[in-house]
Write a protein that holds these residues in place. Structure first.
Motif, PDB file in Angstrom:
ATOM      1  N   VAL A 106       0.860  -1.184   0.000  1.00  0.00           N
ATOM      2  CA  VAL A 106       0.000   0.000   0.000  1.00  0.00           C
ATOM      3  C   VAL A 106       0.897   1.234   0.000  1.00  0.00           C
ATOM      4  CG1 VAL A 106      -1.847   1.232   1.171  1.00  0.00           C
ATOM      5  CG2 VAL A 106      -1.759  -1.273   1.281  1.00  0.00           C
ATOM      6  N   LYS A 123       0.153  -7.865  -4.976  1.00  0.00           N
ATOM      7  CA  LYS A 123      -0.660  -6.723  -5.389  1.00  0.00           C
ATOM      8  C   LYS A 123      -0.025  -5.431  -4.873  1.00  0.00           C
ATOM      9  CE  LYS A 123      -4.169  -8.852  -7.400  1.00  0.00           C
ATOM     10  NZ  LYS A 123      -4.560  -8.615  -8.814  1.00  0.00           N
ATOM     11  N   VAL A 127      -1.027  -1.118  -4.565  1.00  0.00           N
ATOM     12  CA  VAL A 127      -2.074  -0.125  -4.722  1.00  0.00           C
ATOM     13  C   VAL A 127      -1.561   1.223  -4.211  1.00  0.00           C
ATOM     14  CG1 VAL A 127      -3.141  -0.598  -2.482  1.00  0.00           C
ATOM     15  CG2 VAL A 127      -4.518   0.381  -4.312  1.00  0.00           C
ATOM     16  N   TYR A 128      -1.996   2.300  -4.830  1.00  0.00           N
ATOM     17  CA  TYR A 128      -1.587   3.649  -4.456  1.00  0.00           C
ATOM     18  C   TYR A 128      -2.771   4.383  -3.835  1.00  0.00           C
ATOM     19  CZ  TYR A 128       2.531   2.699  -7.291  1.00  0.00           C
ATOM     20  OH  TYR A 128       3.682   2.143  -7.802  1.00  0.00           O
ATOM     21  N   GLY A 178      -8.319   6.179  -3.057  1.00  0.00           N
ATOM     22  CA  GLY A 178      -7.791   4.865  -3.407  1.00  0.00           C
ATOM     23  C   GLY A 178      -8.483   3.706  -2.730  1.00  0.00           C
ATOM     24  N   ASP A 223      -9.715   1.014  -5.208  1.00  0.00           N
ATOM     25  CA  ASP A 223      -8.604   0.226  -5.748  1.00  0.00           C
ATOM     26  C   ASP A 223      -8.110  -0.783  -4.716  1.00  0.00           C
ATOM     27  OD1 ASP A 223      -8.683   1.571  -8.144  1.00  0.00           O
ATOM     28  OD2 ASP A 223      -7.131   3.021  -7.594  1.00  0.00           O
ATOM     29  N   LEU A 224      -8.034  -0.365  -3.465  1.00  0.00           N
ATOM     30  CA  LEU A 224      -7.614  -1.270  -2.405  1.00  0.00           C
ATOM     31  C   LEU A 224      -8.611  -2.414  -2.239  1.00  0.00           C
ATOM     32  CD1 LEU A 224      -5.718  -2.045  -0.107  1.00  0.00           C
ATOM     33  CD2 LEU A 224      -6.970  -0.454   1.382  1.00  0.00           C
ATOM     34  N   CYS A 230      -8.107  -4.904  -5.042  1.00  0.00           N
ATOM     35  CA  CYS A 230      -6.885  -5.688  -4.849  1.00  0.00           C
ATOM     36  C   CYS A 230      -7.085  -6.779  -3.799  1.00  0.00           C
ATOM     37  CB  CYS A 230      -5.727  -4.780  -4.431  1.00  0.00           C
ATOM     38  SG  CYS A 230      -5.023  -3.803  -5.768  1.00  0.00           S
TER      39      CYS A 230
END
Length: 453
Positions: free
Chosen positions: A330, A351, A353-354, A362, A365-366, A369
């Motif tokens: 992360v 994985k 994620v940003y 975000g 997106d998290l 993932c």
């Protein structure tokens, strides 16, 4: 069996409270404590009928109530059932229950209403277990899967497998026991085909077990990283509250902060840990040791890195510890100028994620993932699912027996020997659905239910 009664609603003030009564004398007991507005006794009602009236204690009305009458066998338990709905104050609900017990009912044991439904053939054991799962579900997918099991999805699959096995077993037994009779012989090719299909069905159930457990029980998740990378901010972003203290001072988090959150339909059991670094502070050192333990024991690791700072040896060390685990890198603080070289650690994570935790950027997106990493992205809540270790063990035992039977059929083993294995597999599946479950197993399952269900 005795007529039982219990409070069926939660132990908290609410709009209504429900006292449930079940058994042969349920309606007679209810008639002693409930007087309808038109003086009609509940015993005169057909099933699925309701009356408005009062709860009577020692000859005096103590509350308004609605009495619902369900006639067995078309009720939840399969017995006569009355549900008395009163105002939801704790005292009035307790007094209503006490009046019912004084009128002749006995207190219900944990899960006894659902246990009676099982014993009376209203549901099998997998459906009964799904009731408890449905009540305790926190995530939406868990709720859907539990309700699907209550509707009989797993039961239908297991019964389909059982039907195939028992048909084969009956044909083989008849052919072995009565060789001189004109009985259709089960061909070896047909036996192999049936056993192969059965093995495939059981294998699919077993393969989906871990994913189902992630949906049902949630995922133990550790948030780890160096001090001030934004672990506590991530914890707060996920929980939607200021659960962890956030400051610019390193070492602010000295112990593990825990909380449950729902992310993308699944529940994460989060643990926000102390920043990983060398420390001479005794208290902080204990917190750091707990952070390492949380990382080791977690089913999912959210390893947080500061995108605005150059990578250092502690970042690399953390990445090495995450290698081979279900871990997400992360990369936090994306609102600042990027200095972090992700390429040096990216291959240690499945994985990446940003995010910008302080601005809640975000999160989607998290969520994606995590769902992909834990194998629940394609989870089908309508598919049959093994819900617990008991069901899995029965299924695994049946699968092992079928594998042996299939190997025996392919090697030319006699039908009587193969039939022993098929019968053993069938017994395991009958135990799974409760048709051959021991009294100890049944009692253990229902002892975990809440009273009133």
């Amino acid at each position: 069996m005795k007529t039982i009664a219990a409070i069926a609603t939660g132990n908290a003030v609410g709009g209504i409270g429900v006292v449930r009564i079940s058994g042969d004398e349920a309606i007679a007991v209810a008639d002693k404590v409930f007087k309808s507005a038109d003086s009609t006794p509940l015993s005169s009602l057909k099933g699925y009928r309701a009356k408005f009236g009062n709860i009577i204690e020692k000859g005096k009305a103590i509350d308004n109530a609605v009495a619902l009458v369900f006639r067995g066998p078309k009720s939840y338990t399969g017995e006569d059932v009355v549900e008395l709905s009163v105002h939801g104050g704790l005292l009035i609900v307790q007094k209503t229950l006490q009046a019912v017990l004084t009128a002749g009912a006995v207190p219900a044991q944990a899960g006894e209403f659902t246990k009676r439904a099982f014993l009376n053939g209203k549901m099998d054991l997998t459906q009964a277990e799904s009731v408890a799962d449905l009540i305790s579900s926190q995530g939406e997918e868990n709720m859907k899967a539990s309700f699907n099991a209550l509707q009989g999805s797993l039961s239908k699959t297991i019964n389909s497998v059982l039907e195939r096995l028992l048909d084969c077993s009956a044909l083989m037994a008849a052919w072995v026991d009565y060789p001189d009779e004109e009985i259709e012989e089960l061909s070896n090719d047909k036996l192999i085909d049936t056993l192969s299909q059965v093995r495939s069905q059981l294998d699919n159930l077993l393969k989906n077990y871990d994913c189902g457990q992630a949906i049902t029980n949630g995922i133990d998740t550790a948030i780890v990283g160096r001090p001030n990378v934004g672990k506590s901010s991530l914890m707060n972003m996920l929980s939607g509250t200021d659960k962890s203290i956030v400051t610019h001072i390193e070492g602010t988090t000295r112990d593990v902060v825990e909380g449950d959150v729902t992310l993308g339909g699944i529940v994460l059991h989060l643990r926000d840990t102390a920043g990983i670094r060398q420390s001479d502070d005794v208290v902080e050192s204990i917190g750091i040791e707990k952070a390492y333990n949380a990382l080791d024991n977690a089913q999912l690791v959210l390893a947080v890195f500061d995108s605005s700072k150059p990578i250092d040896e502690k970042d690399v060390e953390l990445a090495e510890m995450c290698a081979g685990k279900a871990a997400v890198a992360v990369i936090n603080k994306t609102d600042l100028h990027a200095e972090f070289d992700i390429d040096k650690i990216k291959d240690r994570f499945k994985k990446t994620v940003y995010i910008c935790a302080k601005d809640s950027v975000g999160l989607e997106d998290l969520s994606r993932c995590v769902n992909e990493l834990m194998g629940v992205a394609e989870f089908d809540s309508s598919a049959p699912m093994l819900a617990n270790a008991r069901q899995k063990q029965n299924c695994q035992n049946a699968y092992d027996e079928i594998c042996q039977a299939l190997d025996g059929a392919k090697s030319g083993m006699t039908f009587d020997a193969i039939n022993v294995m098929i019968d053993s597999a069938a017994d395991e599946l009958l135990s799974l659905t409760g048709r051959k479950a021991t009294t100890e197993v049944v009692n253990n399952i229902f002892s975990k239910f809440c009273v009133g269900k």
